[in-house]
Design a protein around this motif. Structure first.
Motif, PDB file in Angstrom:
ATOM      1  N   ARG A   1      -3.652  15.951  -6.494  1.00 18.16           N
ATOM      2  CA  ARG A   1      -2.255  15.807  -6.902  1.00 18.16           C
ATOM      3  C   ARG A   1      -1.462  17.089  -6.645  1.00 18.16           C
ATOM      4  O   ARG A   1      -0.329  17.051  -6.188  1.00 18.16           O
ATOM      5  CB  ARG A   1      -2.207  15.423  -8.385  1.00 18.16           C
ATOM      6  N   THR A   2      -2.081  18.242  -6.931  1.00 17.89           N
ATOM      7  CA  THR A   2      -1.433  19.526  -6.638  1.00 17.89           C
ATOM      8  C   THR A   2      -1.257  19.671  -5.135  1.00 17.89           C
ATOM      9  O   THR A   2      -0.196  20.082  -4.657  1.00 17.89           O
ATOM     10  CB  THR A   2      -2.313  20.699  -7.125  1.00 17.89           C
ATOM     11  N   ALA A   3      -2.318  19.320  -4.400  1.00 14.79           N
ATOM     12  CA  ALA A   3      -2.295  19.510  -2.950  1.00 14.79           C
ATOM     13  C   ALA A   3      -1.175  18.703  -2.319  1.00 14.79           C
ATOM     14  O   ALA A   3      -0.463  19.214  -1.449  1.00 14.79           O
ATOM     15  CB  ALA A   3      -3.643  19.117  -2.359  1.00 14.79           C
ATOM     16  N   ILE A   4      -0.989  17.468  -2.777  1.00 15.27           N
ATOM     17  CA  ILE A   4       0.036  16.647  -2.115  1.00 15.27           C
ATOM     18  C   ILE A   4       1.429  17.153  -2.456  1.00 15.27           C
ATOM     19  O   ILE A   4       2.348  17.064  -1.637  1.00 15.27           O
ATOM     20  CB  ILE A   4      -0.134  15.146  -2.430  1.00 15.27           C
ATOM     21  N   LYS A   5       1.565  17.767  -3.648  1.00 17.01           N
ATOM     22  CA  LYS A   5       2.856  18.359  -4.010  1.00 17.01           C
ATOM     23  C   LYS A   5       3.205  19.478  -3.025  1.00 17.01           C
ATOM     24  O   LYS A   5       4.303  19.523  -2.485  1.00 17.01           O
ATOM     25  CB  LYS A   5       2.764  18.903  -5.439  1.00 17.01           C
ATOM     26  N   TYR A   6       2.224  20.356  -2.762  1.00 18.79           N
ATOM     27  CA  TYR A   6       2.480  21.450  -1.826  1.00 18.79           C
ATOM     28  C   TYR A   6       2.648  20.935  -0.408  1.00 18.79           C
ATOM     29  O   TYR A   6       3.421  21.484   0.371  1.00 18.79           O
ATOM     30  CB  TYR A   6       1.368  22.496  -1.905  1.00 18.79           C
TER      31      TYR A   6
ATOM     32  N   ALA B   1       0.842  -1.197   0.000  1.00 11.08           N
ATOM     33  CA  ALA B   1       0.000   0.000   0.000  1.00 11.08           C
ATOM     34  C   ALA B   1       0.876   1.244   0.000  1.00 11.08           C
ATOM     35  O   ALA B   1       1.927   1.269   0.619  1.00 11.08           O
ATOM     36  CB  ALA B   1      -0.890   0.012   1.230  1.00 11.08           C
ATOM     37  N   CYS B   2       0.391   2.274  -0.703  1.00  5.98           N
ATOM     38  CA  CYS B   2       1.061   3.573  -0.638  1.00  5.98           C
ATOM     39  C   CYS B   2       0.565   4.266   0.625  1.00  5.98           C
ATOM     40  O   CYS B   2      -0.629   4.462   0.799  1.00  5.98           O
ATOM     41  CB  CYS B   2       0.744   4.400  -1.871  1.00  5.98           C
ATOM     42  N   LYS B   3       1.505   4.635   1.506  1.00  2.91           N
ATOM     43  CA  LYS B   3       1.076   5.196   2.790  1.00  2.91           C
ATOM     44  C   LYS B   3       0.548   6.611   2.654  1.00  2.91           C
ATOM     45  O   LYS B   3      -0.095   7.116   3.550  1.00  2.91           O
ATOM     46  CB  LYS B   3       2.255   5.201   3.760  1.00  2.91           C
ATOM     47  N   GLU B   4       0.855   7.290   1.547  1.00  2.00           N
ATOM     48  CA  GLU B   4       0.438   8.689   1.433  1.00  2.00           C
ATOM     49  C   GLU B   4      -0.919   8.864   0.780  1.00  2.00           C
ATOM     50  O   GLU B   4      -1.606   9.835   1.037  1.00  2.00           O
ATOM     51  CB  GLU B   4       1.506   9.499   0.699  1.00  2.00           C
ATOM     52  N   CYS B   5      -1.319   7.935  -0.133  1.00  5.20           N
ATOM     53  CA  CYS B   5      -2.638   8.125  -0.723  1.00  5.20           C
ATOM     54  C   CYS B   5      -3.530   6.907  -0.539  1.00  5.20           C
ATOM     55  O   CYS B   5      -4.676   6.906  -0.974  1.00  5.20           O
ATOM     56  CB  CYS B   5      -2.541   8.530  -2.177  1.00  5.20           C
ATOM     57  N   GLY B   6      -3.017   5.850   0.065  1.00  2.00           N
ATOM     58  CA  GLY B   6      -3.866   4.711   0.360  1.00  2.00           C
ATOM     59  C   GLY B   6      -4.133   3.792  -0.816  1.00  2.00           C
ATOM     60  O   GLY B   6      -5.001   2.930  -0.751  1.00  2.00           O
ATOM     61  N   LEU B   7      -3.401   3.958  -1.903  1.00  2.08           N
ATOM     62  CA  LEU B   7      -3.600   3.109  -3.078  1.00  2.08           C
ATOM     63  C   LEU B   7      -3.006   1.722  -2.810  1.00  2.08           C
ATOM     64  O   LEU B   7      -1.919   1.599  -2.270  1.00  2.08           O
ATOM     65  CB  LEU B   7      -2.904   3.758  -4.277  1.00  2.08           C
ATOM     66  N   ILE B   8      -3.780   0.687  -3.185  1.00  4.27           N
ATOM     67  CA  ILE B   8      -3.289  -0.678  -3.005  1.00  4.27           C
ATOM     68  C   ILE B   8      -2.650  -1.132  -4.313  1.00  4.27           C
ATOM     69  O   ILE B   8      -3.267  -1.063  -5.370  1.00  4.27           O
ATOM     70  CB  ILE B   8      -4.445  -1.630  -2.624  1.00  4.27           C
ATOM     71  N   LEU B   9      -1.408  -1.555  -4.231  1.00  7.50           N
ATOM     72  CA  LEU B   9      -0.661  -1.930  -5.433  1.00  7.50           C
ATOM     73  C   LEU B   9      -0.248  -3.377  -5.339  1.00  7.50           C
ATOM     74  O   LEU B   9      -0.099  -3.921  -4.248  1.00  7.50           O
ATOM     75  CB  LEU B   9       0.600  -1.070  -5.548  1.00  7.50           C
ATOM     76  N   LYS B  10      -0.029  -3.968  -6.505  1.00  7.81           N
ATOM     77  CA  LYS B  10       0.565  -5.311  -6.513  1.00  7.81           C
ATOM     78  C   LYS B  10       2.028  -5.185  -6.167  1.00  7.81           C
ATOM     79  O   LYS B  10       2.695  -4.270  -6.612  1.00  7.81           O
ATOM     80  CB  LYS B  10       0.426  -5.921  -7.913  1.00  7.81           C
TER      81      LYS B  10
ATOM     82  N   THR C   1      -2.776  12.595   4.466  1.00  5.11           N
ATOM     83  CA  THR C   1      -2.825  12.901   3.032  1.00  5.11           C
ATOM     84  C   THR C   1      -3.784  11.987   2.264  1.00  5.11           C
ATOM     85  O   THR C   1      -4.220  12.331   1.182  1.00  5.11           O
ATOM     86  CB  THR C   1      -1.430  12.764   2.405  1.00  5.11           C
ATOM     87  N   ARG C   2      -4.119  10.849   2.848  1.00  6.00           N
ATOM     88  CA  ARG C   2      -5.038   9.937   2.135  1.00  6.00           C
ATOM     89  C   ARG C   2      -6.436  10.524   2.033  1.00  6.00           C
ATOM     90  O   ARG C   2      -7.201  10.166   1.150  1.00  6.00           O
ATOM     91  CB  ARG C   2      -5.079   8.585   2.863  1.00  6.00           C
ATOM     92  N   LEU C   3      -6.745  11.469   2.946  1.00  9.33           N
ATOM     93  CA  LEU C   3      -8.066  12.104   2.904  1.00  9.33           C
ATOM     94  C   LEU C   3      -8.275  12.875   1.611  1.00  9.33           C
ATOM     95  O   LEU C   3      -9.405  13.066   1.174  1.00  9.33           O
ATOM     96  CB  LEU C   3      -8.226  13.061   4.085  1.00  9.33           C
ATOM     97  N   LEU C   4      -7.176  13.336   1.000  1.00  7.17           N
ATOM     98  CA  LEU C   4      -7.295  14.130  -0.225  1.00  7.17           C
ATOM     99  C   LEU C   4      -7.948  13.340  -1.350  1.00  7.17           C
ATOM    100  O   LEU C   4      -8.584  13.902  -2.221  1.00  7.17           O
ATOM    101  CB  LEU C   4      -5.904  14.590  -0.681  1.00  7.17           C
ATOM    102  N   TRP C   5      -7.750  12.026  -1.338  1.00  7.79           N
ATOM    103  CA  TRP C   5      -8.269  11.201  -2.427  1.00  7.79           C
ATOM    104  C   TRP C   5      -9.604  10.540  -2.111  1.00  7.79           C
ATOM    105  O   TRP C   5     -10.176   9.910  -2.988  1.00  7.79           O
ATOM    106  CB  TRP C   5      -7.237  10.128  -2.789  1.00  7.79           C
TER     107      TRP C   5
END
Lengths: 200, 199
Positions: free
Chosen positions: B129-134, A9-18, B192-196
């Motif tokens: 995507r912009t928000a996470i860059k900043y 998992a990506c810890k910053e956006c929560g995306l689950i990846l293989k 940051t996951r809240l952004l998506w």
């Protein structure tokens, strides 16, 4: 009882990846938010060596004189360790504790924590035992500001140069060296390797 | 386009070691950390810390940062006076560093934090995507605004000549410290996951 071994998992956006079939020498980023999902670090021996170097440099850098200031006939020499005591005498207790913490104590503590994490691991301890130290290390990473402290020393040197005669002493060079080594150590050390090692 | 996030697939990720579990688990079996799908009260925490730092930003810039006493006469200066002093004495590099670190960076950080809160509150996922860059930028530059506090602290320590010359901290120093600490806490408590998240 791990449920999803082949996923990551990506810890910053929560995306689950293989989980990619790459070895642990390449780094890869999240396709959605471009966060670094895996970054490779140096091996433990190198890190321990670098940590010990920085720890040795730490002691002369706080005990040797940092600066000598001269106004008319008065001379005053300051060391980093004295700065702590002078603050207390002047009553700026809150600010002084905070500054000493983030400028000096936390960098030192982080280096000790790296040793506390890596030496038991090298001696065959389990990962769970050191995870407490690791959590503290991860938390302190945001609060260590030694490099800001160094830059502020330079700014105050320039500021004071207008008021009085200043001499830079050996302690400042040691402090610079300490910071350079600490910076390298922290950037080489990838604590997540602790969790990756048992999966390779 | 629908992404496979932990929330959509009813999974929970251990932010400490990266293991993935089904949603009903609360303690990671790999490293014993407690797990939640999103950081608890992330939005409200970030909002509060941001508001506190906005409030303290005003005294930090208006009140004097330090008092220089030379032979009985007191000379007080604010952050901006300090910058002007460096410009007058032709140290433009230092003036730029102080200006960027203690005026531009805090304002930029507060603006970015408000933007992040806006994106999360109104679910504007197209800005994510912009928000996470900043977010990454303010995460990186955050600590550099401490430089002015450190300078004042060091000057107090180094210049101790009793009645001849001495320096003491003004009321802006603690306010500015509060501003910096609060912005760091705000970025730390933000998830940051809240952004998506769409729903």
């Amino acid at each position: 009882m791990k449920m999803h071994q082949n996923k990551i998992a990506c810890k910053e956006c929560g995306l689950i990846l293989k989980k990619p079939k790459a070895d642990h020498t390449h780094q890869f980023t999240c396709p959605r938010c471009k966060a670094c999902v895996y970054k490779f670090g140096q091996d433990y021996e190198t890190i321990i060596l670098m940590t010990l170097t920085s720890l040795i440099l730490f002691f002369p850098s706080i005990t040797l004189p940092l600066l000598t200031l001269k106004i008319f006939e008065l001379e005053q020499t300051t060391t980093l360790i004295e700065t702590v005591f002078i603050f207390f005498d002047n009553g700026y207790i809150g600010v002084s504790i905070f500054i000493t913490l983030i400028g000096i104590v936390i960098p030192f503590l982080m280096l000790l924590l790296i040793l506390f994490i890596l030496i038991p691991l090298k001696n065959g301890s389990s990962h769970k035992k050191v995870s407490g130290f690791f959590k503290l290390y991860e938390y302190l990473l945001e609060w260590q500001m030694a490099e800001v402290y160094l830059l502020s020393i330079f700014v105050s040197i320039i500021k004071l140069n207008k008021m009085a005669t200043l001499h830079v002493e050996t302690g400042l060079y040691f402090f610079c060296a300490f910071l350079v080594f600490m910076f390298i150590t922290i950037n080489f050390f990838n604590p997540y390797d602790i969790w990756n090692k048992n999966e390779v | 386009m629908k992404y496979d996030t932990d929330k959509n697939l009813l999974l929970v990720v251990c932010t400490h070691c990266g293991s993935i579990f089904n949603k009903k688990h609360t303690i990671c079996t790999n490293c014993n950390s407690t797990m939640t799908q999103r950081k608890k009260h992330a939005f409200i925490k970030t909002l509060c810390f941001t508001l506190i730092s906005i409030i303290f930003f005003i005294p930090a810039n208006v009140l004097p940062m330090m008092h220089v006493t030379t032979l009985g006469t007191v000379d007080s200066s604010t952050i901006f006076d300090g910058i002007l002093y460096f410009i007058d004495s032709k140290s433009y590099g230092i003036a730029a560093v102080i200006f960027i670190a203690s005026i531009m960076v805090p304002i930029f950080k507060l603006m970015v934090l408000l933007f992040l809160l806006f994106v999360v509150y109104f679910k504007k996922t197209q800005f994510a995507r912009t928000a996470i860059k900043y977010f990454r930028i303010i995460h990186f530059i955050g600590k550099w605004s401490m430089i002015d506090i450190f300078v004042v602290a060091l000057m107090i320590v180094i210049v101790q000549f009793g009645h001849l010359t001495s320096i003491s901290a003004g009321a802006a120093a603690p306010s500015f410290t509060v501003v910096v600490i609060m912005t760091i806490l705000a970025t730390q408590s933000f998830d940051t996951r809240l952004l998506w998240d769409e729903e």
